[in-house]
Design a protein around this motif. Structure first.
Motif, PDB file in Angstrom:
ATOM      1  N   LYS A   1      22.972  37.473  48.630  1.00  0.00           N
ATOM      2  CA  LYS A   1      23.635  36.755  47.542  1.00  0.00           C
ATOM      3  C   LYS A   1      23.645  37.525  46.219  1.00  0.00           C
ATOM      4  O   LYS A   1      24.686  37.550  45.543  1.00  0.00           O
ATOM      5  CB  LYS A   1      22.994  35.376  47.367  1.00  0.00           C
ATOM      6  CG  LYS A   1      23.668  34.514  46.321  1.00  0.00           C
ATOM      7  CD  LYS A   1      23.302  33.046  46.443  1.00  0.00           C
ATOM      8  CE  LYS A   1      21.856  32.757  46.214  1.00  0.00           C
ATOM      9  NZ  LYS A   1      21.598  31.290  46.098  1.00  0.00           N
ATOM     10  N   PRO A   2      22.539  38.166  45.790  1.00  0.00           N
ATOM     11  CA  PRO A   2      22.587  38.851  44.490  1.00  0.00           C
ATOM     12  C   PRO A   2      23.627  39.962  44.418  1.00  0.00           C
ATOM     13  O   PRO A   2      24.063  40.335  43.325  1.00  0.00           O
ATOM     14  CB  PRO A   2      21.174  39.426  44.340  1.00  0.00           C
ATOM     15  CG  PRO A   2      20.321  38.584  45.222  1.00  0.00           C
ATOM     16  CD  PRO A   2      21.200  38.226  46.390  1.00  0.00           C
ATOM     17  N   LEU A   3      24.026  40.484  45.587  1.00  0.00           N
ATOM     18  CA  LEU A   3      24.988  41.586  45.619  1.00  0.00           C
ATOM     19  C   LEU A   3      26.425  41.104  45.809  1.00  0.00           C
ATOM     20  O   LEU A   3      27.355  41.923  45.836  1.00  0.00           O
ATOM     21  CB  LEU A   3      24.628  42.561  46.745  1.00  0.00           C
ATOM     22  CG  LEU A   3      23.227  43.180  46.673  1.00  0.00           C
ATOM     23  CD1 LEU A   3      23.010  44.129  47.832  1.00  0.00           C
ATOM     24  CD2 LEU A   3      23.028  43.900  45.343  1.00  0.00           C
ATOM     25  N   ALA A   4      26.617  39.800  45.943  1.00  0.00           N
ATOM     26  CA  ALA A   4      27.968  39.261  46.140  1.00  0.00           C
ATOM     27  C   ALA A   4      28.882  39.680  44.991  1.00  0.00           C
ATOM     28  O   ALA A   4      28.519  39.577  43.816  1.00  0.00           O
ATOM     29  CB  ALA A   4      27.917  37.740  46.240  1.00  0.00           C
ATOM     30  N   ASP A   5      30.064  40.158  45.336  1.00  0.00           N
ATOM     31  CA  ASP A   5      31.010  40.647  44.325  1.00  0.00           C
ATOM     32  C   ASP A   5      31.651  39.497  43.572  1.00  0.00           C
ATOM     33  O   ASP A   5      32.184  38.555  44.172  1.00  0.00           O
ATOM     34  CB  ASP A   5      32.095  41.486  45.000  1.00  0.00           C
ATOM     35  CG  ASP A   5      33.067  42.066  43.982  1.00  0.00           C
ATOM     36  OD1 ASP A   5      34.067  41.386  43.679  1.00  0.00           O
ATOM     37  OD2 ASP A   5      32.810  43.164  43.477  1.00  0.00           O
ATOM     38  N   ILE A   6      31.591  39.562  42.250  1.00  0.00           N
ATOM     39  CA  ILE A   6      32.286  38.603  41.396  1.00  0.00           C
ATOM     40  C   ILE A   6      33.096  39.394  40.373  1.00  0.00           C
ATOM     41  O   ILE A   6      32.548  39.997  39.457  1.00  0.00           O
ATOM     42  CB  ILE A   6      31.296  37.670  40.672  1.00  0.00           C
ATOM     43  CG1 ILE A   6      30.508  36.836  41.674  1.00  0.00           C
ATOM     44  CG2 ILE A   6      32.036  36.760  39.694  1.00  0.00           C
ATOM     45  CD1 ILE A   6      29.465  35.937  41.038  1.00  0.00           C
ATOM     46  N   GLY A   7      34.391  39.452  40.588  1.00  0.00           N
ATOM     47  CA  GLY A   7      35.262  40.186  39.674  1.00  0.00           C
ATOM     48  C   GLY A   7      34.921  41.651  39.562  1.00  0.00           C
ATOM     49  O   GLY A   7      35.004  42.231  38.467  1.00  0.00           O
ATOM     50  N   GLY A   8      34.540  42.269  40.692  1.00  0.00           N
ATOM     51  CA  GLY A   8      34.240  43.696  40.687  1.00  0.00           C
ATOM     52  C   GLY A   8      32.833  44.060  40.251  1.00  0.00           C
ATOM     53  O   GLY A   8      32.545  45.234  40.027  1.00  0.00           O
ATOM     54  N   MET A   9      31.947  43.074  40.165  1.00  0.00           N
ATOM     55  CA  MET A   9      30.575  43.333  39.732  1.00  0.00           C
ATOM     56  C   MET A   9      29.618  42.475  40.559  1.00  0.00           C
ATOM     57  O   MET A   9      29.905  41.305  40.813  1.00  0.00           O
ATOM     58  CB  MET A   9      30.425  42.999  38.243  1.00  0.00           C
ATOM     59  CG  MET A   9      29.045  43.273  37.665  1.00  0.00           C
ATOM     60  SD  MET A   9      28.952  42.827  35.899  1.00  0.00           S
ATOM     61  CE  MET A   9      30.106  44.015  35.196  1.00  0.00           C
TER      62      MET A   9
ATOM     63  N   LEU B   1      30.592  30.306  45.719  1.00  0.00           N
ATOM     64  CA  LEU B   1      30.948  31.682  45.368  1.00  0.00           C
ATOM     65  C   LEU B   1      32.449  31.819  45.146  1.00  0.00           C
ATOM     66  O   LEU B   1      32.886  32.471  44.177  1.00  0.00           O
ATOM     67  CB  LEU B   1      30.479  32.633  46.468  1.00  0.00           C
ATOM     68  CG  LEU B   1      30.772  34.123  46.268  1.00  0.00           C
ATOM     69  CD1 LEU B   1      30.130  34.647  44.984  1.00  0.00           C
ATOM     70  CD2 LEU B   1      30.287  34.931  47.478  1.00  0.00           C
ATOM     71  N   GLU B   2      33.248  31.195  45.991  1.00  0.00           N
ATOM     72  CA  GLU B   2      34.702  31.274  45.835  1.00  0.00           C
ATOM     73  C   GLU B   2      35.156  30.587  44.550  1.00  0.00           C
ATOM     74  O   GLU B   2      36.064  31.069  43.859  1.00  0.00           O
ATOM     75  CB  GLU B   2      35.399  30.676  47.053  1.00  0.00           C
ATOM     76  CG  GLU B   2      35.286  31.537  48.299  1.00  0.00           C
ATOM     77  CD  GLU B   2      35.715  32.981  48.072  1.00  0.00           C
ATOM     78  OE1 GLU B   2      36.805  33.187  47.481  1.00  0.00           O
ATOM     79  OE2 GLU B   2      34.957  33.896  48.440  1.00  0.00           O
TER      80      GLU B   2
END
Length: 252
Positions: free
Chosen positions: A19-27, A244-245
């Motif tokens: 989860k901490p590595l999940a991509d959110i807007g390229g980060m 997340l979505e």
């Protein structure tokens, strides 16, 4: 007021692996959380993790991070070890910002830290806001808190509290009440470092095991938790793929 933000982050997650590595807007999400915390009044912001990959990602982005053990039972255990690694004194204060809160309000972080500084009778601080729907009140995944006249926590529960004696929650909700709205607990915590070092060694409380709420351990052993009641509902946390979505759509 001086305080340190510590963001615990571990890769193991039953509902959302890595989860901490999940991509959110390229980060990666952990960097999104750190970005928000860095906008608070904290003297420093540090990620505490069991992953060398997260350490490398943070350092490459200029975010402070410390490596902690992989076998911690809870986030508070990880925080306590991080305090030792950072050499924090017992009289200092830390705020635990969860690593899955990429929309956390920096002002809320400051409020929780400030409340801990104001309330010398409390070893912890946290936050809450008014529940807005009956569905939230009845949802066991929404943790509720009841406070006293000074906004000191009396109890936390997954059940609807306070409960009306003479009629069901739905009737009470629909009819309205002269009582304040029930409060949803927000999972952010301030700690006196000295107490945080002792907390993991306290025996688990029966109520804690029953409700699966770690903060009940503090209350069970006679410690006090001050509660900042905010008018602003916190941003969406990320517990599931659906969460997340929802957050990702805000960064498009």
């Amino acid at each position: 007021m001086s305080f340190t933000v510590i963001i615990p982050a571990r890769l193991a997650s039953t509902r959302l692996p890595n989860k901490p590595l999940a991509d959110i807007g390229g980060m990666p999400m952990i960097l999104r959380v750190a970005q928000r915390a860095l906008k608070s009044g904290a003297s420093r912001t540090v990620v505490a993790t069991d992953s060398t990959e997260i350490i490398d990602i943070c350092k490459a982005s200029g975010v402070s991070a410390v490596l902690t053990r992989v076998d911690h039972a809870s986030g508070s255990d990880r925080l306590a070890e991080a305090c030792d690694v950072l050499g924090l004194r017992d009289d200092e204060r830390v705020v635990n910002v969860q690593g899955d809160e990429p929309l956390i309000d920096p002002a809320l972080i400051d409020a929780v830290a400030g409340l801990l500084a104001q309330r010398s009778d409390c070893v912890m601080s946290t936050a809450a806001h008014a529940i807005g729907t009956l569905e939230e009140l009845l949802n066991p995944n929404v943790v509720k808190v009841v406070v006293d006249a000074h906004n000191t926590a009396l109890y936390f529960s997954r059940s609807p509290i306070p409960a009306a004696r003479d009629f069901p929650a739905q009737a009470w909700w629909e009819a309205g009440s002269t009582l304040p709205a029930p409060l949803r607990h927000v999972g952010i915590y301030g700690y006196q470092v000295g107490f945080l070092r002792k907390f993991p060694a306290l025996p688990q409380a029966p109520l804690e095991r029953l409700e699966q709420l770690e903060q009940l351990r503090a209350l069970w052993h006679g410690h006090r938790i001050s509660v900042h009641v905010t008018h602003e509902a916190p941003g969406t946390g990320v517990d599931t793929a659906e969460d997340l979505e929802r957050v990702r759509r805000l960064f498009v």
